[in-house]
Design an enzyme around this catalytic site. Structure first.
Site, short mmCIF file in Angstrom:
data_model
loop_
_atom_site.label_atom_id
_atom_site.label_comp_id
_atom_site.label_asym_id
_atom_site.label_seq_id
_atom_site.Cartn_x
_atom_site.Cartn_y
_atom_site.Cartn_z
N HIS A 62 43.47 36.02 34.33
CA HIS A 62 43.14 34.84 34.95
C HIS A 62 43.32 33.63 33.75
O HIS A 62 42.90 33.60 32.80
CB HIS A 62 41.85 34.68 35.48
CG HIS A 62 41.52 35.55 36.60
ND1 HIS A 62 40.47 36.40 36.80
CD2 HIS A 62 42.51 36.43 37.07
CE1 HIS A 62 40.57 37.38 37.88
NE2 HIS A 62 41.64 37.25 37.85
N LYS A 71 36.26 30.00 26.47
CA LYS A 71 35.48 30.99 26.78
C LYS A 71 34.53 31.53 26.01
O LYS A 71 35.30 31.96 24.75
CB LYS A 71 36.16 32.02 27.88
CG LYS A 71 36.67 31.61 29.10
CD LYS A 71 37.39 32.62 29.95
CE LYS A 71 37.68 31.91 31.29
NZ LYS A 71 38.25 33.00 32.23
N TYR A 131 29.68 35.05 30.41
CA TYR A 131 30.52 34.04 29.82
C TYR A 131 30.46 32.73 29.91
O TYR A 131 30.12 32.22 31.22
CB TYR A 131 32.22 34.56 29.65
CG TYR A 131 32.83 34.48 31.26
CD1 TYR A 131 33.41 33.44 31.39
CD2 TYR A 131 32.41 35.48 31.98
CE1 TYR A 131 34.03 33.42 32.94
CE2 TYR A 131 33.02 35.65 33.53
CZ TYR A 131 33.95 34.54 33.83
OH TYR A 131 34.47 34.57 35.12
N ASP A 172 44.49 39.57 42.28
CA ASP A 172 45.23 40.40 41.10
C ASP A 172 46.51 41.38 41.35
O ASP A 172 47.29 41.42 40.22
CB ASP A 172 44.00 41.18 40.23
CG ASP A 172 43.01 40.16 39.58
OD1 ASP A 172 43.32 38.79 39.65
OD2 ASP A 172 42.09 40.84 38.99
#
Length: 185
Positions: A62, A71, A131, A172
């Site tokens: 992603h 991130k 995250y 996905d």
């Protein structure tokens, strides 16, 4: 805090100092001034995310084509294989990927800058992944690249799973190929 380089210079592994005794342990999972000094860049994390997944779940790859996110990833329970793919078309490492085993046991964190796709495979019975991101989730700009794209040839540790194929979301499963994906300029 120890900084560990990877094959892609902008993607970094962070190993915090862990203070353990018979009662358990303590670690500092984020301290802005220290991280900015280590990463040699300003950081403004605006969102924290927590993902709980079962073994064999594969999330990704992603990214957001606008409002890109850096991130800082860590696993608070379980183990994952975490992957970052360089989508910066002007980068010397464009199209290359790096994979890192992150677990509650090794306490490592992975810093992925803006301009990368991100995904992970859960290797333990379950995993809790926390995250931080430097921009807000923007569904209109979210994109996805196939986890098994032949051009990327990511070496996922599938042999560590009791059953195949990995479990994917519908989104996905319908991801774009690397060749047809949108990149960062």
């Amino acid at each position: 805090m120890q900084l560990i380089p990877t094959a892609i210079p902008d993607v970094l592994i962070l190993q915090p100092k862990v203070f353990s005794d018979e009662r358990g342990y303590f670690l500092q999972s984020f301290q802005q001034q220290q991280y900015e000094a280590l990463l040699q860049r300003p950081l403004n994390f605006v969102q924290d995310n927590h993902s709980h997944s079962k073994q064999g779940v594969l999330r990704g790859l992603h990214y957001q084509i606008s409002q890109p996110q850096a991130k800082l990833i860590r696993v608070v329970q379980g183990e994952i294989f975490d992957v970052a793919v360089d989508l910066r078309s002007s980068s010397a490492t464009f199209g290359q990927w790096i994979g890192q085993f992150l677990s509650a046991q090794n306490q490592q964190q992975l810093f992925i800058p803006e301009g990368f796709a991100h995904g992970f495979l859960v290797l333990s019975d379950s995993a809790d992944v926390h995250y931080k991101t430097t921009d807000y989730y923007a569904p209109a700009f979210e994109r996805c690249i196939r986890w098994d794209d032949a051009d990327l040839a990511i070496d996922w540790p599938l042999a560590q799973l009791p059953a195949l194929p990995p479990s994917l979301s519908v989104r996905d499963q319908q991801a774009a190929s690397f060749k047809t994906a949108e990149y960062f300029g």
